[in-house]
Design a protein around this motif. Structure first.
Motif, PDB file in Angstrom:
ATOM      1  N   ALA A 251       0.828  -1.207   0.000  1.00  0.00           N
ATOM      2  CA  ALA A 251       0.000   0.000   0.000  1.00  0.00           C
ATOM      3  C   ALA A 251       0.866   1.263   0.000  1.00  0.00           C
ATOM      4  O   ALA A 251       0.576   2.229  -0.702  1.00  0.00           O
ATOM      5  CB  ALA A 251      -0.934  -0.011   1.207  1.00  0.00           C
ATOM      6  N   ALA A 252       1.921   1.251   0.803  1.00  0.00           N
ATOM      7  CA  ALA A 252       2.829   2.403   0.827  1.00  0.00           C
ATOM      8  C   ALA A 252       3.474   2.610  -0.537  1.00  0.00           C
ATOM      9  O   ALA A 252       3.620   3.746  -1.006  1.00  0.00           O
ATOM     10  CB  ALA A 252       3.893   2.191   1.901  1.00  0.00           C
ATOM     11  N   GLU A 253       3.860   1.502  -1.180  1.00  0.00           N
ATOM     12  CA  GLU A 253       4.484   1.602  -2.512  1.00  0.00           C
ATOM     13  C   GLU A 253       3.511   2.202  -3.518  1.00  0.00           C
ATOM     14  O   GLU A 253       3.875   3.079  -4.312  1.00  0.00           O
ATOM     15  CB  GLU A 253       4.931   0.214  -2.968  1.00  0.00           C
ATOM     16  CG  GLU A 253       5.562   0.187  -4.353  1.00  0.00           C
ATOM     17  CD  GLU A 253       5.906  -1.214  -4.805  1.00  0.00           C
ATOM     18  OE1 GLU A 253       5.683  -1.514  -5.998  1.00  0.00           O
ATOM     19  OE2 GLU A 253       6.381  -2.020  -3.970  1.00  0.00           O
ATOM     20  N   LYS A 254       2.255   1.736  -3.508  1.00  0.00           N
ATOM     21  CA  LYS A 254       1.262   2.239  -4.453  1.00  0.00           C
ATOM     22  C   LYS A 254       0.908   3.708  -4.188  1.00  0.00           C
ATOM     23  O   LYS A 254       0.512   4.432  -5.099  1.00  0.00           O
ATOM     24  CB  LYS A 254       0.007   1.380  -4.393  1.00  0.00           C
ATOM     25  CG  LYS A 254       0.112   0.069  -5.144  1.00  0.00           C
ATOM     26  CD  LYS A 254       0.145   0.288  -6.654  1.00  0.00           C
ATOM     27  CE  LYS A 254       0.023  -1.014  -7.410  1.00  0.00           C
ATOM     28  NZ  LYS A 254      -0.047  -0.814  -8.876  1.00  0.00           N
ATOM     29  N   ALA A 255       1.044   4.133  -2.933  1.00  0.00           N
ATOM     30  CA  ALA A 255       0.764   5.531  -2.590  1.00  0.00           C
ATOM     31  C   ALA A 255       1.989   6.418  -2.779  1.00  0.00           C
ATOM     32  O   ALA A 255       1.893   7.642  -2.640  1.00  0.00           O
ATOM     33  CB  ALA A 255       0.283   5.619  -1.142  1.00  0.00           C
ATOM     34  N   SER A 425      -4.126   1.711  -7.981  1.00  0.00           N
ATOM     35  CA  SER A 425      -3.307   2.811  -7.471  1.00  0.00           C
ATOM     36  C   SER A 425      -3.939   3.370  -6.205  1.00  0.00           C
ATOM     37  O   SER A 425      -5.133   3.188  -5.946  1.00  0.00           O
ATOM     38  CB  SER A 425      -3.177   3.910  -8.523  1.00  0.00           C
ATOM     39  OG  SER A 425      -4.471   4.403  -8.862  1.00  0.00           O
ATOM     40  N   ILE A 426      -3.154   4.024  -5.392  1.00  0.00           N
ATOM     41  CA  ILE A 426      -3.640   4.707  -4.192  1.00  0.00           C
ATOM     42  C   ILE A 426      -3.281   6.186  -4.340  1.00  0.00           C
ATOM     43  O   ILE A 426      -2.114   6.536  -4.541  1.00  0.00           O
ATOM     44  CB  ILE A 426      -3.010   4.110  -2.920  1.00  0.00           C
ATOM     45  CG1 ILE A 426      -3.451   2.647  -2.758  1.00  0.00           C
ATOM     46  CG2 ILE A 426      -3.402   4.924  -1.687  1.00  0.00           C
ATOM     47  CD1 ILE A 426      -2.833   1.932  -1.564  1.00  0.00           C
ATOM     48  N   CYS A 427      -4.291   7.032  -4.233  1.00  0.00           N
ATOM     49  CA  CYS A 427      -4.107   8.466  -4.509  1.00  0.00           C
ATOM     50  C   CYS A 427      -4.485   9.293  -3.286  1.00  0.00           C
ATOM     51  O   CYS A 427      -5.633   9.764  -3.172  1.00  0.00           O
ATOM     52  CB  CYS A 427      -4.952   8.881  -5.709  1.00  0.00           C
ATOM     53  SG  CYS A 427      -4.612   7.929  -7.213  1.00  0.00           S
ATOM     54  N   PRO A 428      -3.558   9.479  -2.346  1.00  0.00           N
ATOM     55  CA  PRO A 428      -3.854  10.310  -1.177  1.00  0.00           C
ATOM     56  C   PRO A 428      -4.134  11.751  -1.611  1.00  0.00           C
ATOM     57  O   PRO A 428      -3.498  12.250  -2.551  1.00  0.00           O
ATOM     58  CB  PRO A 428      -2.564  10.230  -0.349  1.00  0.00           C
ATOM     59  CG  PRO A 428      -1.783   9.084  -0.918  1.00  0.00           C
ATOM     60  CD  PRO A 428      -2.181   8.980  -2.348  1.00  0.00           C
ATOM     61  N   PRO A 429      -5.072  12.424  -0.956  1.00  0.00           N
ATOM     62  CA  PRO A 429      -5.420  13.803  -1.362  1.00  0.00           C
ATOM     63  C   PRO A 429      -4.420  14.831  -0.830  1.00  0.00           C
ATOM     64  O   PRO A 429      -4.773  15.756  -0.084  1.00  0.00           O
ATOM     65  CB  PRO A 429      -6.807  13.983  -0.743  1.00  0.00           C
ATOM     66  CG  PRO A 429      -6.786  13.132   0.477  1.00  0.00           C
ATOM     67  CD  PRO A 429      -5.939  11.934   0.124  1.00  0.00           C
ATOM     68  N   ILE A 430      -3.160  14.683  -1.219  1.00  0.00           N
ATOM     69  CA  ILE A 430      -2.106  15.586  -0.745  1.00  0.00           C
ATOM     70  C   ILE A 430      -2.197  16.894  -1.525  1.00  0.00           C
ATOM     71  O   ILE A 430      -2.281  16.899  -2.760  1.00  0.00           O
ATOM     72  CB  ILE A 430      -0.724  14.941  -0.911  1.00  0.00           C
ATOM     73  CG1 ILE A 430      -0.616  13.697  -0.023  1.00  0.00           C
ATOM     74  CG2 ILE A 430       0.390  15.930  -0.581  1.00  0.00           C
ATOM     75  CD1 ILE A 430       0.652  12.895  -0.209  1.00  0.00           C
ATOM     76  N   VAL A 431      -2.178  17.996  -0.810  1.00  0.00           N
ATOM     77  CA  VAL A 431      -2.227  19.321  -1.430  1.00  0.00           C
ATOM     78  C   VAL A 431      -0.802  19.876  -1.492  1.00  0.00           C
ATOM     79  O   VAL A 431      -0.005  19.673  -0.580  1.00  0.00           O
ATOM     80  CB  VAL A 431      -3.172  20.265  -0.654  1.00  0.00           C
ATOM     81  CG1 VAL A 431      -2.762  20.422   0.790  1.00  0.00           C
ATOM     82  CG2 VAL A 431      -3.276  21.616  -1.339  1.00  0.00           C
TER      83      VAL A 431
END
Length: 613
Positions: A251-255, A425-431
């Motif tokens: 999960a960390a890798e995909k994010a 893919s994992i797409c954190p909502p980082i601004v």
């Protein structure tokens, strides 16, 4: 002349047992790994003693390892064993109840004398008569003395030599079940690469046990499991704890984020921390802290700093983490808490399995404090659900509790290694810097997730903490109307996760006389029982839940289609009670067990047959 006959069989269940220092966990693991590498289906059940230093030769110090090997998919470690290896009288006394009628019982004859029999708690000097094993095929093998004879010229001291006797017992099993030495020899070479003087002695004792069984014709037949063809791919044997660690790393890798795990060692979750610590090369950071509270607090700090944050624990530790988990809910930071459930309450049964933390996971915090709750159901799918726990936590900006249990955490099975390209893919909502319209608690309309502003990002400075926040600016707020709004939003955010999880599947017909409902690590036993009854023509189906809060959208529709519903779990009815609050017009029967042991297929079938009358 070889007078043994080779017989092809579909499956076998073997239980290795002895003192904690007899190496039964390793012996069982090596047998299981060899079977898995040969292409057999495998399921294991390590049964650890609860006492760390129980007196030698006593029942409280007995360690067991059960392995079920089969030609096809093996879902459980088996109710009862075909072969019982007992290295002393205490092991025999503790495990005879798990032997099938007429089972083969292999004992170390050197360990059976009047003194050891009395120490094990027998009331007579004939433990086999006392335990009703006279009809069993009992093999009295002088394991200890033959191990000593085999290594008399090895230069090793007597203590080390005696500790090698587990390999002699393993050699006997390798002969009976036609297992090659190659894989185990490779294990010795890797295990003792820094102490090469131990490699040849272990090989020699393993072969000596094999030859003893061959030359004495200790067993009338030898057996071969003919494996069915499996789906193409690369397989390995994996435990639940190891699979959990790898799923978190994936999960960390995909994010594209570093993974941070802050944890305090606790049985049976410690192996996750240990496995993560091995993989620093995969951008994994681990911190073994002084207590459970520090574990989750360091993880929350790491989440604030932009890491995929994880903390691991078991039931008592989850209690200690509850206040800080509320902080993670208030700050709306992504966090995965892995709870490997064990027998409770308090210290309880630390080495035994249970499913009694569900209510704590759902409700065990002050205030209105919802979190997402997911449960893995097999050793190998711990990878899948650890990955998706991370995906939900990071994309929905919420804490997620991942429930496993001692049974699947320590158990193992073959696992087809997936290709990471097949995982989403994992797409954190980082601004990012330059967003002039950033507000800390402005939300994504789809998920209701706030955006993730990382420290030292110019122009994105904001307040964070345990006080209630203004629903847009993030400033501390004591306004009653704002508090109502924020409580509603946090609950709605968790409920929205329902739009991103799959519908609940049914194994069997979509309607019928009985729906069996389960969750978590009971899956293999429930499915085996349901399968058997379906083959008998019963109208029975299984709905096994991995997503607990929120539940899949179609759950209510499933329940409408069955005459009876029974909820099976290793507690006094926590999931059943939860379902009653969600579906108050549905009647749920219960099947419960709280013995520190998994269900047996036999007891489940008996219960289901009663309900089908």
């Amino acid at each position: 002349m070889d007078i043994t006959k080779r017989v092809e069989i579909d499956d076998v269940v073997i239980r290795f047992s002895g003192d904690s220092g007899d190496g039964m966990q390793l012996t069982g693991t090596l047998f299981a790994d060899t079977a898995a590498l040969l292409g057999d289906g495998v399921s294991t059940f390590p049964d650890y003693p609860a006492e760390i230093r129980a007196p030698q030769g006593t029942v409280s110090g007995v360690s067991g390892f059960q392995v079920h090997v089969g030609s096809g998919v093996v879902r459980t470690p088996g109710d009862y064993c075909d072969v019982l290896i007992a290295m002393n009288p205490a092991a025999l006394r503790a495990n005879a109840k798990w032997a099938k009628k007429g089972a083969t019982v292999i004992v170390d004859a050197d360990e059976f004398n009047e003194k050891t029999v009395q120490r094990a708690g027998f009331s007579t000097i004939d433990p086999f008569e006392e335990l009703g094993l006279k009809d069993s095929n009992v093999i009295f093998a002088p394991i200890t003395s033959l191990t000593k004879e085999s290594l008399k010229d090895s230069g090793l001291d007597n203590k080390v030599i005696v500790r090698s006797k587990n390999m002699f017992a393993l050699g006997i099993c390798y002969f009976i079940y036609d297992h090659p030495f190659d894989f185990t020899f490779k294990y010795f070479k890797n295990k003792f690469r820094k102490k090469p003087e131990f490699i040849e002695p272990n090989k020699k004792v393993l072969v000596a046990g094999y030859n003893y069984a061959a030359n004495t014709h200790a067993h009338a037949n030898t057996y071969k499991i003919v494996s069915q063809k499996k789906e193409k791919g690369t397989y390995r044997s994996i435990s639940g704890n190891q699979a959990t660690a790898w799923g978190l790393i994936a999960a960390a890798e995909k994010a594209n984020l570093p993974l941070f795990c802050g944890s305090y060692p606790i049985t049976p979750a410690t192996n996750i921390l240990e496995e993560l610590a091995i993989h620093k090369n995969l951008n994994v950071k681990t911190l073994q802290v002084e207590d459970e509270i520090a574990g989750i607090c360091t993880a929350i700090g790491a989440a604030f700093a932009g890491n995929f944050a994880v903390t691991t624990t078991s039931g008592p530790g989850l209690s200690l983490k509850s206040e800080a988990l509320g902080l993670a809910v208030m700050t709306e930071l992504p966090l995965v808490v892995v709870d490997v459930q064990r027998g409770g309450p308090s210290t309880g049964l630390p080495t035994k399995t249970e499913q009694s933390d569900l209510s704590q996971a759902l409700y065990g915090r002050n205030g209105e404090c919802p979190v997402v709750v997911i449960a893995a159901s097999t050793p190998s799918n711990c990878f899948h659900y650890a990955f998706h726990a991370g995906k939900i936590a990071m994309e929905h900006m919420t804490p997620v509790i991942l429930l496993t249990d001692g049974f699947i955490a320590n158990g193992s099975e073959p696992w087809k290694i997936p290709a990471m390209k097949d995982y989403p893919s994992i797409c954190p909502p980082i601004v990012h810097e330059g967003d002039t319209d950033y507000k800390p608690y402005r939300r994504d309309e789809l998920r209701l997730a706030r955006r993730w502003a990382l420290p030292e990002t110019k122009g994105l400075e904001h307040r964070i903490g345990g006080l209630e926040k203004d629903f847009i600016t993030g400033e501390a707020s004591h306004d009653p109307v704002n508090h109502q709004k924020m409580v509603d939003i946090r609950a709605a955010k968790v409920a929205r996760v329902q739009d991103f999880i799959p519908d609940q599947e049914i194994i069997g017909d979509a309607d019928g006389d009985l729906l069996v409902v389960g969750w978590g690590g009971t899956f293999g036993h429930l499915l085996s029982a349901v399968d058997d009854l379906q083959n008998e023509g019963k109208k029975i189906s299984l709905a096994h839940f991995n997503y607990i809060n929120p539940l899949p959208k179609n759950t209510g529709e499933i329940f409408k289609s069955f005459r009876k519903i029974v909820v099976c779990e290793l507690n006094l009815g926590q999931f059943a009670d939860y379902l009653r609050t969600e579906f108050y017009n549905v009647r749920f029967e219960q099947c419960n067990k709280v013995q520190g042991l998994p269900f047996t297929v036999a007891e489940l079938k008996e219960k289901f047959k009663q309900l089908l009358k």
